[in-house]
Design a protein around this motif. Structure first.
Motif, PDB file in Angstrom:
ATOM      1  N   VAL A 263       0.828  -1.206   0.000  1.00 32.37           N
ATOM      2  CA  VAL A 263       0.000   0.000   0.000  1.00 32.37           C
ATOM      3  C   VAL A 263       0.863   1.258   0.000  1.00 32.37           C
ATOM      4  CG1 VAL A 263      -1.682   1.352   1.317  1.00 32.37           C
ATOM      5  CG2 VAL A 263      -1.997  -1.111   1.057  1.00 32.37           C
ATOM      6  N   ASN A 264       1.851   1.278   0.887  1.00 35.83           N
ATOM      7  CA  ASN A 264       2.678   2.482   1.005  1.00 35.83           C
ATOM      8  C   ASN A 264       3.537   2.730  -0.218  1.00 35.83           C
ATOM      9  OD1 ASN A 264       1.731   3.015   3.569  1.00 35.83           O
ATOM     10  ND2 ASN A 264       3.333   1.858   4.576  1.00 35.83           N
ATOM     11  N   TYR A 265       4.205   1.691  -0.705  1.00 32.35           N
ATOM     12  CA  TYR A 265       5.163   1.882  -1.789  1.00 32.35           C
ATOM     13  C   TYR A 265       4.495   2.007  -3.151  1.00 32.35           C
ATOM     14  CZ  TYR A 265       9.192   1.386   1.262  1.00 32.35           C
ATOM     15  OH  TYR A 265      10.133   1.595   2.233  1.00 32.35           O
ATOM     16  N   ILE A 266       3.389   1.292  -3.372  1.00 24.74           N
ATOM     17  CA  ILE A 266       2.641   1.500  -4.617  1.00 24.74           C
ATOM     18  C   ILE A 266       2.152   2.942  -4.677  1.00 24.74           C
ATOM     19  CG2 ILE A 266       0.533   0.938  -5.893  1.00 24.74           C
ATOM     20  CD1 ILE A 266       0.816  -1.944  -4.928  1.00 24.74           C
ATOM     21  N   THR A 267       1.581   3.410  -3.567  1.00 21.26           N
ATOM     22  CA  THR A 267       1.090   4.798  -3.507  1.00 21.26           C
ATOM     23  C   THR A 267       2.220   5.787  -3.775  1.00 21.26           C
ATOM     24  OG1 THR A 267      -0.671   4.224  -1.951  1.00 21.26           O
ATOM     25  CG2 THR A 267       0.019   6.534  -2.020  1.00 21.26           C
ATOM     26  N   ALA A 268       3.320   5.653  -3.047  1.00 24.88           N
ATOM     27  CA  ALA A 268       4.440   6.587  -3.202  1.00 24.88           C
ATOM     28  C   ALA A 268       5.014   6.528  -4.616  1.00 24.88           C
ATOM     29  CB  ALA A 268       5.521   6.276  -2.164  1.00 24.88           C
ATOM     30  N   TYR A 269       5.149   5.334  -5.150  1.00 25.21           N
ATOM     31  CA  TYR A 269       5.726   5.171  -6.490  1.00 25.21           C
ATOM     32  C   TYR A 269       4.857   5.838  -7.554  1.00 25.21           C
ATOM     33  CZ  TYR A 269       7.970   2.889 -10.492  1.00 25.21           C
ATOM     34  OH  TYR A 269       8.645   2.648 -11.666  1.00 25.21           O
ATOM     35  N   MET A 270       3.556   5.579  -7.491  1.00 30.25           N
ATOM     36  CA  MET A 270       2.676   6.087  -8.544  1.00 30.25           C
ATOM     37  C   MET A 270       2.490   7.599  -8.467  1.00 30.25           C
ATOM     38  SD  MET A 270      -0.130   3.031  -8.993  1.00 30.25           S
ATOM     39  CE  MET A 270      -0.600   3.548 -10.644  1.00 30.25           C
ATOM     40  N   ILE A 271       2.430   8.141  -7.237  1.00 35.87           N
ATOM     41  CA  ILE A 271       2.247   9.596  -7.159  1.00 35.87           C
ATOM     42  C   ILE A 271       3.541  10.334  -7.501  1.00 35.87           C
ATOM     43  CG2 ILE A 271       0.289   9.505  -5.572  1.00 35.87           C
ATOM     44  CD1 ILE A 271       2.033  10.036  -3.266  1.00 35.87           C
ATOM     45  N   LEU A 272       4.692   9.729  -7.238  1.00 40.21           N
ATOM     46  CA  LEU A 272       5.962  10.390  -7.572  1.00 40.21           C
ATOM     47  C   LEU A 272       6.316  10.264  -9.051  1.00 40.21           C
ATOM     48  CD1 LEU A 272       8.352   9.504  -4.602  1.00 40.21           C
ATOM     49  CD2 LEU A 272       7.689  11.795  -5.328  1.00 40.21           C
ATOM     50  N   PHE A 273       6.114   9.067  -9.605  1.00 35.09           N
ATOM     51  CA  PHE A 273       6.608   8.811 -10.959  1.00 35.09           C
ATOM     52  C   PHE A 273       5.517   8.841 -12.031  1.00 35.09           C
ATOM     53  CE2 PHE A 273       9.761   6.523  -8.213  1.00 35.09           C
ATOM     54  CZ  PHE A 273      10.804   7.410  -8.430  1.00 35.09           C
ATOM     55  N   ASP A 274       4.358   8.255 -11.762  1.00 29.79           N
ATOM     56  CA  ASP A 274       3.307   8.254 -12.779  1.00 29.79           C
ATOM     57  C   ASP A 274       2.620   9.619 -12.870  1.00 29.79           C
ATOM     58  OD1 ASP A 274       3.521   5.533 -13.695  1.00 29.79           O
ATOM     59  OD2 ASP A 274       2.707   4.911 -11.773  1.00 29.79           O
ATOM     60  N   PHE A 275       2.260  10.189 -11.732  1.00 26.94           N
ATOM     61  CA  PHE A 275       1.679  11.530 -11.727  1.00 26.94           C
ATOM     62  C   PHE A 275       2.758  12.610 -11.670  1.00 26.94           C
ATOM     63  CE2 PHE A 275      -2.802  10.408 -10.053  1.00 26.94           C
ATOM     64  CZ  PHE A 275      -3.348  10.593 -11.310  1.00 26.94           C
ATOM     65  N   GLY A 276       3.697  12.464 -10.756  1.00 23.89           N
ATOM     66  CA  GLY A 276       4.682  13.523 -10.511  1.00 23.89           C
ATOM     67  C   GLY A 276       5.777  13.639 -11.550  1.00 23.89           C
ATOM     68  N   ASN A 277       6.049  12.521 -12.282  1.00 19.62           N
ATOM     69  CA  ASN A 277       7.114  12.523 -13.292  1.00 19.62           C
ATOM     70  C   ASN A 277       8.421  13.057 -12.715  1.00 19.62           C
ATOM     71  OD1 ASN A 277       8.267  12.103 -15.820  1.00 19.62           O
ATOM     72  ND2 ASN A 277       7.737  14.144 -16.566  1.00 19.62           N
ATOM     73  N   LEU A 278       8.770  12.570 -11.514  1.00 21.48           N
ATOM     74  CA  LEU A 278       9.971  13.044 -10.813  1.00 21.48           C
ATOM     75  C   LEU A 278      11.219  12.819 -11.652  1.00 21.48           C
ATOM     76  CD1 LEU A 278      11.300  14.119  -8.187  1.00 21.48           C
ATOM     77  CD2 LEU A 278      11.417  11.738  -7.416  1.00 21.48           C
ATOM     78  N   ARG A 279      12.044  13.882 -11.769  1.00 19.63           N
ATOM     79  CA  ARG A 279      13.262  13.819 -12.563  1.00 19.63           C
ATOM     80  C   ARG A 279      14.438  14.377 -11.751  1.00 19.63           C
ATOM     81  NH1 ARG A 279       9.600  16.254 -15.776  1.00 19.63           N
ATOM     82  NH2 ARG A 279      10.738  18.220 -15.933  1.00 19.63           N
ATOM     83  N   PRO A 280      15.678  14.123 -12.200  1.00 23.66           N
ATOM     84  CA  PRO A 280      16.846  14.639 -11.470  1.00 23.66           C
ATOM     85  C   PRO A 280      16.779  16.154 -11.291  1.00 23.66           C
ATOM     86  CG  PRO A 280      17.526  13.042 -13.114  1.00 23.66           C
ATOM     87  CD  PRO A 280      16.066  13.274 -13.339  1.00 23.66           C
ATOM     88  N   ASN A 281      17.314  16.601 -10.162  1.00 27.59           N
ATOM     89  CA  ASN A 281      17.464  18.030  -9.832  1.00 27.59           C
ATOM     90  C   ASN A 281      16.150  18.720  -9.475  1.00 27.59           C
ATOM     91  OD1 ASN A 281      20.308  17.910 -10.478  1.00 27.59           O
ATOM     92  ND2 ASN A 281      19.701  17.974 -12.632  1.00 27.59           N
ATOM     93  N   GLN A 282      15.092  17.957  -9.233  1.00 31.71           N
ATOM     94  CA  GLN A 282      13.827  18.562  -8.838  1.00 31.71           C
ATOM     95  C   GLN A 282      13.698  18.580  -7.310  1.00 31.71           C
ATOM     96  OE1 GLN A 282      10.679  16.519 -11.115  1.00 31.71           O
ATOM     97  NE2 GLN A 282      10.708  18.256 -12.517  1.00 31.71           N
TER      98      GLN A 282
END
Length: 270
Positions: free
Chosen positions: A42-61
């Motif tokens: 629950v925790n890691y799926i949530t964190a992963y999807m909001i950071l990478f699928d929605f957030g599109n986290l990239r270097p230097n952000q």
């Protein structure tokens, strides 16, 4: 039969025996404990999807993580560290700041004694690229205003609705009244994104979730993520476990198990 698995279910897991669809089960990786498995999905799926699928986290952000010492918070911190040079702002009570720094938070902020928006802008006057918002109410407006142009706000909870051990309908009404609202035209001119995420309503997204879990298992096997367990409680101490959460004493995940480890019987066997 006999496989060790992690399971996803919307409810019904505070019991000794449970029944879930096979599509909501995932094999535990080698070396993972049952407690870690209970803390992962629950925790890691949530964190992963909001950071990478929605957030599109990239270097230097830069990222603002509320409730940074909680289950999703610690998962998000670890996942941020898999991307190069990410600046992490994390809110938590002062007693948890040393732990947050050890885990990789660049700037811990005591939300109880400081205005976190002011503290963020002291360090990053333009704001941040991503805000993870589990709070709701007026904090969502603050989060939106903290975004840089092209920034993303991901709302995944309304923790502000919980004000104590009993329901406080006046407080709930106040939070609801102050809930963030914005029109499509306003978004158009702001150059910002607002996203909503609720894992509980993704039961049918089997392929999507399976791909996320595969990525998480690989990161675990590489030693890049590791669920942080705050404490483990038997079912007959569930009230004490809930108190640990309500009083915000936990750093990491609070786990329930059917019964306490039989230390005395182990000693007897030895």
């Amino acid at each position: 039969v006999g496989d060790k698995v992690m399971v996803l279910a919307r409810s019904g897991l505070w019991q000794e025996v449970t029944n879930v669809p096979a599509t909501q089960t995932f094999l535990m990786p080698e070396g993972m404990s049952f407690e870690e498995a209970a803390a992962l999905l629950v925790n890691y799926i949530t964190a992963y999807m909001i950071l990478f699928d929605f957030g599109n986290l990239r270097p230097n952000q830069s990222v603002l993580i509320h409730m940074a010492a909680g289950g999703v918070g610690t998962a998000a911190i670890q996942l941020c560290k898999t991307v190069e040079n990410v600046t992490i702002f994390g809110t938590a009570s002062a007693s948890k700041h040393d732990s947050l720094r050890e885990n990789g938070v660049t700037h811990p902020i005591d939300y109880r004694t400081m205005d976190y928006t002011e503290e963020v802008r002291k360090i990053s006057p333009r704001g941040v690229d991503i805000v993870l918002d589990p709070l709701g109410g007026s904090d969502t407006s603050k989060a939106f205003n903290l975004l840089k142009p092209m920034g993303k706000l991901i709302i995944y909870g309304v923790a502000n609705l919980i004000t104590g051990q009993k329901r406080n309908f006046l407080a709930m009404a106040k939070i609801w009244w102050n809930q963030f609202s914005i029109s499509a035209l306003q978004l158009l001119n702001q150059n910002k994104a607002v996203c909503g995420y609720n894992l509980g309503y993704m039961d049918e997204e089997v392929e999507l979730l399976t791909n996320v879990v595969t990525n998480l298992v690989n990161l675990y096997s590489q030693g890049k993520i590791k669920p942080k367990i705050d404490s483990v409680w038997p079912f007959d101490q569930v009230a004490e476990a809930m108190k640990q959460l309500q009083e915000k004493k936990n750093v990491g995940k609070v786990i329930l198990v059917p019964e306490a480890p039989k230390e005395e019987s182990k000693k007897a066997e030895n």
